[in-house]
Design a protein around this motif. Structure first.
Motif, short mmCIF file in Angstrom:
data_model
loop_
_atom_site.label_atom_id
_atom_site.label_comp_id
_atom_site.label_asym_id
_atom_site.label_seq_id
_atom_site.Cartn_x
_atom_site.Cartn_y
_atom_site.Cartn_z
N VAL A 30 0.84 -1.21 0.00
CA VAL A 30 0.00 0.00 0.00
C VAL A 30 0.87 1.25 0.00
O VAL A 30 0.67 2.17 -0.80
N VAL A 31 1.87 1.25 0.90
CA VAL A 31 2.77 2.41 0.99
C VAL A 31 3.51 2.60 -0.33
O VAL A 31 3.61 3.72 -0.84
N GLY A 32 4.03 1.51 -0.88
CA GLY A 32 4.81 1.61 -2.11
C GLY A 32 4.00 2.08 -3.29
O GLY A 32 4.44 2.95 -4.06
N SER A 33 2.80 1.52 -3.47
CA SER A 33 1.99 1.93 -4.62
C SER A 33 1.49 3.36 -4.45
O SER A 33 1.35 4.10 -5.43
N ALA A 34 1.23 3.77 -3.19
CA ALA A 34 0.88 5.17 -2.95
C ALA A 34 2.04 6.09 -3.29
O ALA A 34 1.86 7.17 -3.90
N LEU A 35 3.25 5.69 -2.91
CA LEU A 35 4.45 6.47 -3.27
C LEU A 35 4.62 6.54 -4.78
O LEU A 35 5.01 7.58 -5.32
N ALA A 36 4.34 5.42 -5.47
CA ALA A 36 4.45 5.42 -6.93
C ALA A 36 3.53 6.48 -7.53
O ALA A 36 3.91 7.23 -8.44
N TYR A 37 2.31 6.54 -7.00
CA TYR A 37 1.35 7.53 -7.50
C TYR A 37 1.83 8.95 -7.21
O TYR A 37 1.79 9.83 -8.09
N LEU A 38 2.31 9.18 -5.98
CA LEU A 38 2.76 10.53 -5.60
C LEU A 38 4.00 10.94 -6.39
O LEU A 38 4.12 12.10 -6.82
N LEU A 39 4.92 10.00 -6.59
CA LEU A 39 6.13 10.31 -7.36
C LEU A 39 5.77 10.61 -8.81
O LEU A 39 6.37 11.50 -9.44
N TRP A 40 4.81 9.86 -9.35
CA TRP A 40 4.38 10.12 -10.72
C TRP A 40 3.71 11.49 -10.81
O TRP A 40 3.97 12.25 -11.74
N GLN A 41 2.86 11.79 -9.85
CA GLN A 41 2.18 13.09 -9.83
C GLN A 41 3.18 14.24 -9.67
O GLN A 41 2.94 15.35 -10.15
N ALA A 42 4.30 13.96 -8.98
CA ALA A 42 5.32 14.98 -8.78
C ALA A 42 6.16 15.22 -10.03
O ALA A 42 7.02 16.12 -10.04
N GLY A 43 5.95 14.44 -11.06
CA GLY A 43 6.65 14.66 -12.32
C GLY A 43 7.86 13.77 -12.56
O GLY A 43 8.57 13.96 -13.55
N MET A 44 8.11 12.80 -11.68
CA MET A 44 9.25 11.90 -11.89
C MET A 44 8.96 10.94 -13.04
O MET A 44 7.83 10.49 -13.22
N ASP A 45 10.00 10.63 -13.80
CA ASP A 45 9.83 9.65 -14.87
C ASP A 45 10.02 8.24 -14.32
O ASP A 45 10.36 8.05 -13.14
N PHE A 46 9.77 7.24 -15.16
CA PHE A 46 9.84 5.85 -14.71
C PHE A 46 11.20 5.51 -14.10
O PHE A 46 11.28 4.87 -13.05
N ARG A 47 12.27 5.93 -14.75
CA ARG A 47 13.61 5.52 -14.33
C ARG A 47 13.98 6.12 -12.97
O ARG A 47 14.61 5.45 -12.14
N THR A 48 13.61 7.35 -12.73
CA THR A 48 13.89 7.97 -11.43
C THR A 48 13.12 7.26 -10.33
O THR A 48 13.64 7.05 -9.22
#
Length: 390
Positions: free
Chosen positions: A153-171
């Motif tokens: 749950v924590v990891g997938s939520a972080l994935a969403y937040l990192l994506w929303q923050a503009g990070m690309d897949f590799r970062t």
């Protein structure tokens, strides 16, 4: 080989929670990657068959390591070094994903990352089984799965937040690798029960385990990679939601998995593993049928809830039943054999699901899964109940 359990029940519980914390952090790192991985693979030009190949082979091939590592942990009388080696290899594989430029490279690195899971899983589960009493083993595995899935749950939520923050897949992959190395820290204070050499230099499996491993493998054949469920969800959204919505649904799946893991494990202690597994298999059949026929986003949300409940019912109960069927001197071997067989089934599952998806359509993939799950639910009730094994 004989064993002395960890000193006191309190020490056993401490082991379970420490290993749960390791899994929480490691799974958080994995789940930062998981919901975006099929989208990343698709962005590299891969189709359904390639995704099935990665989902099946990358998860299935390393499962053969589980048999070897489980057997070796029984032979050498030490499980923790193999657990540490497995987590370290997985962390390295996650970091290297950031360098992949083709789906073939993703495949190789996923095999490397999952090989770490292959090395650690059976010895780790043997420590968990040996840290709990037989009548509390289902709850022990439920606690571990709850912490593990909360990490998801924590990891997938972080994935969403990192994506929303503009990070690309590799970062995002680099962030996941850093979290994976942090997961090694709680492993340090884990203590195994003392082992001393004895006459059992070649651990032998009980014949009772063979039919159950066959049923679990049949279910695994129909239980295709989560990536197909993500891709199915993506088809209902467009624009930014085509990435954001599947990630949120994956968070929902893991949240349900987390909430129901401990109650499901404790329930299997009370009513028996086979009854819980029968319900889980049948519920997966209903869920797969729903994914085959789904036509609206609200129904899709309900299906991801059911998908999480299936994993809460099945995952811990299967491992607890294998542990029940094995004596202490062969528990690592038994768990390794279970993981290896299920892993081989996962290879076939990924290839069959990918071929059906690409050749006929998504509906065929999920209908096949439903049929396999129904067959598994019928066959498991024919398996004799485990005798009283410590």
């Amino acid at each position: 080989m004989t064993e002395d359990p960890p000193e006191g029940r309190g020490e056993g519980k401490r082991n379970i929670y420490l290993l749960g914390l390791v899994s929480l952090l490691n799974d958080a790192s994995s789940e930062i990657i998981q919901p975006i991985l099929p989208l990343f693979i698709a962005s590299l030009g891969a189709g359904g068959l390639a995704i099935g190949l990665i989902g099946g082979l990358a998860d299935g091939l390393p499962s053969l390591f589980k048999l070897l590592s489980g057997y070796w942990s029984d032979r050498m009388g030490a499980r923790k070094p193999l657990v540490a080696a497995g987590y370290s290899l997985s962390a390295a594989g996650k970091l290297l994903l950031a360098l992949s430029a083709t789906w073939q490279q993703v495949f190789v690195l996923k095999v490397l990352e999952r090989s770490g899971k292959g090395i650690r899983s059976a010895p780790r589960d043997a420590i968990i089984a040996e840290s709990a009493s037989r009548e509390g083993r289902g709850r022990g595995f439920g606690v571990h799965r709850a912490l593990d899935s909360f990490g998801a749950v924590v990891g997938s939520a972080l994935a969403y937040l990192l994506w929303q923050a503009g990070m690309d897949f590799r970062t995002i992959f680099l962030v996941a690798g850093a979290v994976a190395f942090l997961a090694l820290l709680p492993l340090v204070p884990v203590r195994e029960g003392r082992r001393r050499s004895g006459g059992c230099l070649r651990p032998r499996l009980s014949p009772e385990i063979v039919p159950f491993v066959g049923v679990a493998s049949l279910f695994a054949l129909g239980n295709c990679s989560y990536m197909f469920f993500i891709l199915r969800a993506q088809g209902f959204f467009s624009g930014d939601l085509a990435i954001g919505a599947p990630i949120l649904l994956y968070i929902l799946f893991n949240l349900v998995y987390t909430i129901f893991s401990i109650p499901s494990g404790a329930w299997s202690d009370r009513v028996g593993r086979k009854k819980v597994l029968t319900l889980g298999y049948l519920l997966f059949a209903v869920t797969s049928l729903g994914f085959a026929l789904v036509s609206s986003a609200p129904v899709l949300i309900l299906l991801f809830v059911l998908y999480g409940l299936v994993f809460a019912l099945v995952d811990g109960a299967e491992r607890a039943l294998v542990s029940d069927l094995c004596g202490a001197e062969a528990r690592g071997t038994g768990l390794g054999a279970y993981y290896a067989a299920v892993g081989v089934a996962a290879i076939a599952s990924g290839l069959v699901a990918g071929a059906l998806w690409q050749g006929i359509g998504p509906e065929a993939t999920f209908l096949f899964g439903a049929a396999a799950a129904v067959a598994a639910s019928v066959l498991i009730m024919r398996i004799p109940s485990p005798s009283a094994i410590s």
